[in-house]
Every structure is written in C-alpha cells, then in structure tokens.
Design a protein around this motif. Structure first.
Motif, short mmCIF file in Angstrom:
data_model
loop_
_atom_site.label_atom_id
_atom_site.label_comp_id
_atom_site.label_asym_id
_atom_site.label_seq_id
_atom_site.Cartn_x
_atom_site.Cartn_y
_atom_site.Cartn_z
N ALA A 88 6.78 -1.74 -15.91
CA ALA A 88 7.07 -0.36 -15.53
C ALA A 88 5.87 0.29 -14.87
N GLU A 89 4.68 0.03 -15.37
CA GLU A 89 3.48 0.58 -14.76
C GLU A 89 3.27 0.04 -13.35
N ALA A 90 3.45 -1.28 -13.19
CA ALA A 90 3.25 -1.89 -11.88
C ALA A 90 4.23 -1.35 -10.86
N PHE A 91 5.51 -1.31 -11.22
CA PHE A 91 6.52 -0.86 -10.25
C PHE A 91 6.56 0.66 -10.14
N GLY A 92 6.16 1.36 -11.20
CA GLY A 92 6.00 2.79 -11.08
C GLY A 92 4.87 3.14 -10.13
N LEU A 97 3.27 4.90 -4.66
CA LEU A 97 2.60 4.66 -3.38
C LEU A 97 3.57 4.62 -2.21
N TYR A 98 4.77 4.09 -2.45
CA TYR A 98 5.77 3.91 -1.39
C TYR A 98 7.10 4.51 -1.85
N PRO A 99 7.17 5.83 -1.97
CA PRO A 99 8.34 6.47 -2.58
C PRO A 99 9.64 6.16 -1.84
N GLY A 100 10.67 5.85 -2.65
CA GLY A 100 11.99 5.59 -2.10
C GLY A 100 12.17 4.23 -1.46
N ARG A 101 11.20 3.32 -1.65
CA ARG A 101 11.28 2.03 -0.97
C ARG A 101 11.19 0.82 -1.91
N ILE A 102 11.07 1.02 -3.20
CA ILE A 102 10.79 -0.08 -4.13
C ILE A 102 12.00 -0.40 -4.99
N ASP A 103 12.29 -1.70 -5.14
CA ASP A 103 13.35 -2.21 -6.01
C ASP A 103 12.73 -3.12 -7.06
#
Length: 327
Positions: A88-92, A97-103
């Motif tokens: 959660a920390e890594a993907f959070g 850093l890249y809002p709206g682009r991470i899955d």
C-alpha cells in the motif's frame, strides 16, 4: 471498441542485459501510449535471468515517469511475497507521484520457486492468508477509519484501483466476493478460463466496483505474414519449455524448426499452455481476436508477447492496436 492494454515482463533476450531489457520496456511503453493502449502492466518474477521486472514497483515508477497519459501498473504483485502495508505504501506513493495513472493487480502465486520464496522471507504458507491480506491491503488504500491505528502514508485515501489476478477458480470466487475487477491469466494457464469467467460473473456482488469487470489476456505475435509471426512466437515457446525443464533463462532467438531444440511432447505442452494466442498476419490476428471477444465478451483485452527482436515486438503491438481499433 473495448479498451486494449499491454502486459510486459521486461524479457531479457539472449545476449542482452537487464539494462537493455528495461530500455526496451520504456521504448515499448512510449510506443503503446502513442498507439492508444489503455494500460501498461508489469509483473513480478524473481530469480529469473530472463526477466528484468523483479522490482516491479520501481519499474512502474520509471515507466510512469517516462510516459504522460497511459495507466501504468502491476499485473501483478504477488502478495504472498509482501506485507500488505508495504504494498500500500509503495503504490500509494506511485499514485501520489502520478495521480490517476496507477493500477495494482495482485496475485496469490509466489511467482518463483520455494528457495527464492524463503530468500524473500515470505514462505509458501503466506498464500493461505491471501484473502485476509487482500482485505488488509484494501483497507490501507481507502480513507482511514476514525482511530485507525496503522495507516499507509502515502497510501491511505489514494484508492488505487486493485485488480484480482488469477488462473484458477479461487481468484474468480474471491474477486466476485469482494466486488473486484478480475484479470484471468489465459496467456499461460487457460485451462480454467471458461469456468472461471462464468463463476466470476454469476457470483459477483457489488463491492469495490458495482458491476463485474473482466480482462482477458491474449498472447500476440503479429507480422506481415503468418509464417513470420509463427517464427516470432517460437522464442516464447522455447522460453516456456525451458521454464518447464527447470532451466529458465534469457529469451531465445527464434528458430524455424522447434523440433531441433525440443521434443514433440514438449512442443505440444507449450503450445497447449500458450494456446490463447493471436499469431499471424493482420487479418489472421483480427479473426482470432474477434473470436475471443465474441466468445468471452471481455470488458478489456490485455495483449502480451515475448519477441526476441525489439523492432519486431514494436511492430507486433502496433498491428495489435490497429486491429483492436477496427473491432
């Protein structure tokens, strides 16, 4: 037209280095973005001299930083290898850093052998905690509850989209129960595909999402002619055979005659495991993809394919995008 995406394991071709493979990944991601691919996913594998995406979150961050609009994510993170809080920390952090682009796609398999799992300090018994770990992970990504004693920072409240990955009925049932989108690993383990898709849709109950969302994975080898495409595919078949032999390694160069490097039984085994494939000329690829879409009615297609020559790989995914736009 349904969305079409791309799964990349950052394969290391024979004679190349991990730096070469990661450079190819950035090149392919930029190419995919220009071609209209919706997502660019990378996958976690360990102790393989043929795959450069072991530190998956790091590579995702690099690719996201080298692109502008395409969604970038994990297809997937093997949750038994990690503490949910750390994921959660890594993907959070990536989402921050890249809002709206991470899955974030999560899987139950360790993605490696038992010895390497021990080196990761996560044993095979952690797979038994997978449902609890998924729920814990989801809790770290949604807004914090009042008095919540442990929070992911960054992570809490980022609501990174979580996908359930699977190659069996277990993942389909869990995705349906939790109301998660579901991606089936039909590109290398298609035996339970039909039953898993039906079960997921029949048992789905609203949760994280309100309606089922199914992603189908298809191997893609597209070229000017059927013969050229099947030559490109021979690298991935060899790679799979070597993996089953217990000798994983760099992606081999293509061969015109697979019987010179493998037995008939090995070739049949690999061909069966990798049978969800669109390999051929643009028209052949179109017919195959149209057939899969008609049969499984996926909400999204994710294309993958290990091709030895980078220029041929770029062209294959270019043809794939052209075909998908026309369907």
């Amino acid at each position: 037209m349904i969305p079409y995406s791309l799964l990349d394991l950052s394969p290391i071709p024979a004679g190349a280095t991990p730096a070469d493979a990661l450079g190819n990944t950035v090149s392919l991601a930029r190419h995919a973005e220009a071609l209209g691919y919706h997502r660019y996913w990378l996958a976690e594998h360990h102790n393989s001299t043929g795959i450069a995406s072991a530190a998956t979150a790091v590579v995702i961050g690099h690719v996201a930083g080298q692109t502008r609009t395409i969604r970038v994510g994990a297809g997937g993170i093997m949750l038994p290898n990690h503490a949910p809080l750390q994921v959660a920390e890594a993907f959070g952090t990536l989402e921050t850093l890249y809002p709206g682009r991470i899955d974030l796609g999560v899987g139950r398999a360790p993605g490696t052998d038992q010895l390497t799992a021990q080196a990761l300090r996560r044993g095979v018994l952690n797979a038994d905690r997978f449902p609890e770990d998924v729920v814990e992970l989801l809790g770290y990504l949604k807004p914090a509850e009042p008095g919540q004693p442990v929070q992911a920072v960054p992570g809490q409240g980022t609501n990174v989209p979580v996908w359930m990955l699977g190659s069996s009925l277990f993942g389909a049932q869990l995705a349906a129960y939790l109301g998660l989108p579901y991606a089936f690993a039909s590109h290398f383990a298609p035996d339970a595909l039909d039953e898993a898709v039906s079960l997921y849709r029949e048992r789905f109950r609203p949760g994280v999402i309100q309606a089922p969302r199914f992603m189908l994975a298809v191997n893609l080898f597209a070229a000017a002619t059927d013969a050229e495409a099947h030559l490109l595919r021979s690298s991935m078949l060899q790679n799979f055979i070597n993996l089953r032999r217990g000798a994983p390694g760099p992606l081999p160069a293509p061969v015109a005659d697979l019987t010179t490097v493998a037995s008939a039984g090995e070739i049949a085994m690999a061909d069966r495991a990798l049978r969800v494939v669109a390999a051929g000329s643009p028209q052949t690829v179109r017919d195959r993809l149209a057939g899969y879409i008609g049969t499984y009615q996926p909400d999204e297609i994710i294309l993958t394919g290990h091709i030895y020559d980078h220029a041929a790989r770029l062209r294959s995914f270019e043809i794939g995008a052209e075909v998908m736009r026309g369907l």
